[in-house]
Design a protein around this motif. Structure first.
Motif, PDB file in Angstrom:
ATOM      1  N   SER A 183       0.815  -1.066  -0.074  1.00  0.00           N
ATOM      2  CA  SER A 183       0.064   0.076  -0.002  1.00  0.00           C
ATOM      3  C   SER A 183       0.833   0.928  -0.224  1.00  0.00           C
ATOM      4  O   SER A 183       1.760   1.361  -0.934  1.00  0.00           O
ATOM      5  N   TYR A 184       0.789   2.106   1.122  1.00  0.00           N
ATOM      6  CA  TYR A 184       1.457   3.448   1.052  1.00  0.00           C
ATOM      7  C   TYR A 184       2.937   3.063   1.019  1.00  0.00           C
ATOM      8  O   TYR A 184       3.684   4.158   0.339  1.00  0.00           O
ATOM      9  N   ALA A 185       3.383   2.144   1.247  1.00  0.00           N
ATOM     10  CA  ALA A 185       4.959   2.029   1.324  1.00  0.00           C
ATOM     11  C   ALA A 185       5.456   1.881   0.025  1.00  0.00           C
ATOM     12  O   ALA A 185       6.700   1.905  -0.250  1.00  0.00           O
ATOM     13  N   ALA A 186       4.695   1.706  -0.923  1.00  0.00           N
ATOM     14  CA  ALA A 186       5.212   1.833  -2.533  1.00  0.00           C
ATOM     15  C   ALA A 186       5.662   3.203  -2.675  1.00  0.00           C
ATOM     16  O   ALA A 186       6.904   3.279  -3.442  1.00  0.00           O
ATOM     17  N   ALA A 187       5.395   4.248  -2.216  1.00  0.00           N
ATOM     18  CA  ALA A 187       6.196   5.472  -2.246  1.00  0.00           C
ATOM     19  C   ALA A 187       7.468   5.483  -1.734  1.00  0.00           C
ATOM     20  O   ALA A 187       8.442   5.724  -2.491  1.00  0.00           O
ATOM     21  N   PRO A 188       7.856   5.341  -0.514  1.00  0.00           N
ATOM     22  CA  PRO A 188       9.297   5.151   0.110  1.00  0.00           C
ATOM     23  C   PRO A 188      10.049   4.162  -0.423  1.00  0.00           C
ATOM     24  O   PRO A 188      10.997   4.061  -0.809  1.00  0.00           O
ATOM     25  N   VAL A 189       9.357   2.891  -0.706  1.00  0.00           N
ATOM     26  CA  VAL A 189       9.881   1.572  -1.482  1.00  0.00           C
ATOM     27  C   VAL A 189      10.570   2.216  -2.857  1.00  0.00           C
ATOM     28  O   VAL A 189      11.781   1.866  -3.089  1.00  0.00           O
ATOM     29  N   THR A 190       9.543   2.903  -3.584  1.00  0.00           N
ATOM     30  CA  THR A 190      10.111   3.310  -4.803  1.00  0.00           C
ATOM     31  C   THR A 190      11.477   4.079  -4.755  1.00  0.00           C
ATOM     32  O   THR A 190      12.443   3.996  -5.679  1.00  0.00           O
TER      33      THR A 190
END
Length: 243
Positions: free
Chosen positions: A77-84
């Motif tokens: 979910s949200y972690a897509a942003a920092p993981v990217t």
């Protein structure tokens, strides 16, 4: 054997990955759930200045501190942003990136870009009503209007309700900067849960790239929190993705 770094979504900590991590270890993998700044056991390690860069640094720092290589980095979910963001900075340490019911962010994109102006204003209102910088977990009635709760029984809902932490809102506001593409040769995997699968099958243009190489897609018939609603099935999918 693969080395998984499991990054939870908004309001969650490493605790959310416990059952999936255990199942991955039983399959012979290294599974390392982590908690981002301001969440879970790190709730007191943030202030109103916490932002997306804070969470990117959490992830890169975790990988470097544990001297990890050939990492399979998993974003829920949200972690897509920092993981990217982290995937663009980890270089040769990264073997694979997996987006669970989420998708990578483009440079200059923020979480709020995914919402309508009305939805953004509603969130800002909740942040102000809370403490001015953190976003509380919405009610299950509200979550059910936008995200599938499929598979979450009363026990799972109570776990989510009791352990969720208000999320630093600066991480929603700050756009992604810096490199947003992993190094060449990194494997790209999508795990799509029920609602996301429906969007892909409907042919939503902005998601079309996820059905094309280099992406490999796995569908999981459950709701938006598969580590809670289908922990073993999610571990099976992740195991298949790395073998």
């Amino acid at each position: 054997m693969a080395t998984f770094v499991l990054v939870p979504g908004a309001w969650l900590g490493a605790w959310a990955w416990e059952d999936t991590a255990r199942a991955l270890r039983e399959r012979g993998h290294i599974a390392l759930p982590m908690t981002l700044t301001g969440l879970g056991e790190n709730a007191d390690r943030a202030d109103r200045h916490a932002n997306l860069e804070t969470h990117i640094a959490d992830i890169t720092g975790f990988v470097e501190r544990h001297a990890l290589h050939d990492v399979t980095l998993v974003a829920h979910s949200y972690a897509a942003a920092p993981v990217t963001g982290a995937a663009g900075r980890l270089g040769e340490r990264l073997a694979r990136v997996v987006y669970v019911d989420s998708a990578p962010f483009a440079q200059g994109m923020s979480m709020l870009d995914l919402l309508s102006p009305q939805e953004t204003e509603q969130l800002r209102g909740r942040v102000v009503d809370a403490d001015g910088w953190r976003l509380p977990l919405p009610s299950f009635e509200e979550l059910g209007a936008s995200s599938s709760l499929e598979g979450l029984g009363e026990d799972e809902r109570e776990l989510l309700r009791s352990r969720a932490t208000p999320h630093p809102f600066g991480t929603y506001e700050q756009p992604l900067t810096g490199p947003a593409e992993p190094a060449p040769g990194v494997d790209h995997v999508l795990v799509a849960c029920s609602d996301f699968t429906a969007l892909l099958e409907a042919g939503v243009p902005m998601l079309a790239f996820l059905s094309q190489p280099p992406w490999r897609r796995f569908d999981l018939a459950t709701g938006h929190w598969p580590m809670l609603s289908a922990a073993t099935a999610l571990a099976d999918v992740l195991d298949t993705a790395v073998t």
